[in-house]
Structures are given as structure tokens and as C-alpha cells.
Design a protein around this motif. Structure first.
Motif, mmCIF file in Angstrom:
data_model
loop_
_atom_site.group_PDB
_atom_site.id
_atom_site.type_symbol
_atom_site.label_atom_id
_atom_site.label_comp_id
_atom_site.label_asym_id
_atom_site.label_seq_id
_atom_site.Cartn_x
_atom_site.Cartn_y
_atom_site.Cartn_z
ATOM 1 N N ARG A 156 58.593 53.027 -22.003
ATOM 2 C CA ARG A 156 58.894 53.264 -20.590
ATOM 3 C C ARG A 156 57.645 53.721 -19.852
ATOM 4 O O ARG A 156 56.974 54.657 -20.277
ATOM 5 C CB ARG A 156 59.986 54.314 -20.443
ATOM 6 C CG ARG A 156 61.272 53.865 -21.116
ATOM 7 C CD ARG A 156 62.357 54.868 -21.029
ATOM 8 N NE ARG A 156 63.431 54.501 -21.946
ATOM 9 C CZ ARG A 156 64.499 55.248 -22.140
ATOM 10 N NH1 ARG A 156 64.648 56.383 -21.486
ATOM 11 N NH2 ARG A 156 65.416 54.851 -22.990
ATOM 12 N N ARG A 157 57.349 53.032 -18.764
ATOM 13 C CA ARG A 157 56.282 53.449 -17.861
ATOM 14 C C ARG A 157 56.969 54.141 -16.701
ATOM 15 O O ARG A 157 57.842 53.574 -16.057
ATOM 16 C CB ARG A 157 55.474 52.242 -17.383
ATOM 17 C CG ARG A 157 54.488 52.559 -16.324
ATOM 18 C CD ARG A 157 53.028 52.346 -16.602
ATOM 19 N NE ARG A 157 52.551 51.957 -17.872
ATOM 20 C CZ ARG A 157 51.804 50.875 -18.103
ATOM 21 N NH1 ARG A 157 51.503 50.048 -17.123
ATOM 22 N NH2 ARG A 157 51.351 50.632 -19.316
ATOM 23 N N MET A 158 56.583 55.382 -16.455
ATOM 24 C CA MET A 158 57.222 56.198 -15.439
ATOM 25 C C MET A 158 56.472 56.105 -14.105
ATOM 26 O O MET A 158 55.274 55.841 -14.078
ATOM 27 C CB MET A 158 57.288 57.658 -15.895
ATOM 28 C CG MET A 158 57.902 57.851 -17.282
ATOM 29 S SD MET A 158 59.555 57.172 -17.464
ATOM 30 C CE MET A 158 60.493 58.385 -16.574
ATOM 31 N N THR A 159 57.189 56.352 -13.024
ATOM 32 C CA THR A 159 56.559 56.416 -11.705
ATOM 33 C C THR A 159 55.795 57.728 -11.582
ATOM 34 O O THR A 159 56.014 58.666 -12.351
ATOM 35 C CB THR A 159 57.608 56.346 -10.577
ATOM 36 O OG1 THR A 159 58.463 57.488 -10.682
ATOM 37 C CG2 THR A 159 58.405 55.061 -10.642
ATOM 38 N N LYS A 160 54.922 57.803 -10.626
ATOM 39 C CA LYS A 160 54.161 59.025 -10.392
ATOM 40 C C LYS A 160 54.887 59.968 -9.430
ATOM 41 O O LYS A 160 54.449 61.075 -9.190
ATOM 42 C CB LYS A 160 52.783 58.678 -9.849
ATOM 43 C CG LYS A 160 52.019 57.751 -10.773
ATOM 44 C CD LYS A 160 50.594 58.166 -10.924
ATOM 45 C CE LYS A 160 49.792 57.204 -11.759
ATOM 46 N NZ LYS A 160 50.101 57.126 -13.127
ATOM 47 N N SER A 161 56.025 59.531 -8.880
ATOM 48 C CA SER A 161 56.782 60.350 -7.933
ATOM 49 C C SER A 161 57.449 61.525 -8.632
ATOM 50 O O SER A 161 57.541 61.568 -9.857
ATOM 51 C CB SER A 161 57.834 59.497 -7.232
ATOM 52 O OG SER A 161 58.759 59.004 -8.187
ATOM 53 N N ASN A 162 57.918 62.467 -7.852
ATOM 54 C CA ASN A 162 58.624 63.618 -8.405
ATOM 55 C C ASN A 162 60.011 63.652 -7.779
ATOM 56 O O ASN A 162 60.109 63.797 -6.563
ATOM 57 C CB ASN A 162 57.857 64.906 -8.103
ATOM 58 C CG ASN A 162 58.385 66.070 -8.890
ATOM 59 O OD1 ASN A 162 59.245 65.917 -9.729
ATOM 60 N ND2 ASN A 162 57.857 67.249 -8.602
ATOM 61 N N PRO A 163 61.093 63.483 -8.497
ATOM 62 C CA PRO A 163 61.152 63.340 -9.947
ATOM 63 C C PRO A 163 60.739 61.940 -10.391
ATOM 64 O O PRO A 163 60.874 60.978 -9.647
ATOM 65 C CB PRO A 163 62.615 63.585 -10.269
ATOM 66 C CG PRO A 163 63.349 63.134 -9.046
ATOM 67 C CD PRO A 163 62.434 63.437 -7.884
ATOM 68 N N GLN A 164 60.246 61.880 -11.633
ATOM 69 C CA GLN A 164 59.823 60.593 -12.183
ATOM 70 C C GLN A 164 61.030 59.715 -12.481
ATOM 71 O O GLN A 164 62.080 60.201 -12.884
ATOM 72 C CB GLN A 164 59.033 60.795 -13.469
ATOM 73 C CG GLN A 164 57.658 61.350 -13.259
ATOM 74 C CD GLN A 164 56.873 61.376 -14.556
ATOM 75 O OE1 GLN A 164 57.411 61.624 -15.621
ATOM 76 N NE2 GLN A 164 55.589 61.112 -14.448
#
Length: 117
Positions: free
Chosen positions: A23-31
Motif C-alpha cells: 500500500r502506498r499512502m497519501t501524504k494527507s492527514n489522515p493518510q
């Protein structure tokens, strides 16, 4: 990459491997999950003699087929910080700490080091 060698390596991983979820996660919060690929990998722990500086219990070595990741639409190569989940329910999280793109490149595989549960 040798295509015939990559196909042979891929078949070997399919026979011997276990499913893991990359899984490649987004850089946003929450991911959130940006890309996901559920593919077979060969996973091994380190032998006691290999537990040296920087290698501790909980670190695993993975071999994954580049062809499998590409077929699932996962951006290759995997990168440090990508998550890899194991277990029957794919609920045991680990994080990629290193990717060796060269060691098995001719076989179309990546050697990956993950750390976590």
C-alpha cells in the motif's frame, strides 16, 4: 530484466509465496491508501547470525515480482515508507525500510526489507 527469467521467478513466487498487501499512502492527514496491490511474496526472517547493526528481530526480507506489482497497477519500484500488510486478514502492518532494485533485477524481482510486527 530477462523476460523468461522474470516469468520463471514469478511462477516460483506463486508456488512458494504468501499473499501480502502493498500500500502506498497519501501524504494527507489522515493518510489514505493511494495505491494497493495484493500479491504473493516470499518472506523470510533473518538468521541469528545476520542480526547485526541495524538488523533486529521484527525485520523481514521479501522477494516480490515486479510483474505482479505492475499487473496490479502498483507504482514500481516500491519505495521506503510504503506499507506491506501480512496475515490471513492482511492486518499485520510493516513498513518498507529498504528496496534493493539491483540484486534480482535480471529476474524481474525486488528484494525488500520491512520492519514491523
Amino acid at each position: 530484466m530477462d523476460r523468461a527469467g522474470a516469468a520463471r521467478a514469478r511462477r516460483g513466487i506463486q508456488r512458494r509465496g504468501h499473499v501480502a498487501s502493498f500500500r502506498r499512502m497519501t501524504k494527507s492527514n489522515p493518510q489514505t491508501v493511494a495505491n494497493r496491490a495484493d500479491v504473493k511474496v516470499v518472506a523470510e526472517g533473518y538468521a541469528p547470525a545476520e542480526l547485526a547493526a541495524g538488523v533486529t528481530i521484527g525485520i523481514r526480507k521479501l522477494i516480490v515480482s515486479r510483474l505482479d506489482l505492475e499487473d496490479e497497477g502498483f507504482p514500481v519500484p516500491p519505495v521506503k515508507g510504503d506499507r506491506v500488510f501480512f496475515g490471513a486478514a492482511l492486518d499485520v502492518p510493516t513498513t518498507i525500510i529498504a528496496v534493493d532494485q539491483d540484486h534480482r533485477e535480471y529476474l524481474g524481482c525486488y528484494d525488500i526489507t520491512v520492519s514491523g510486527n
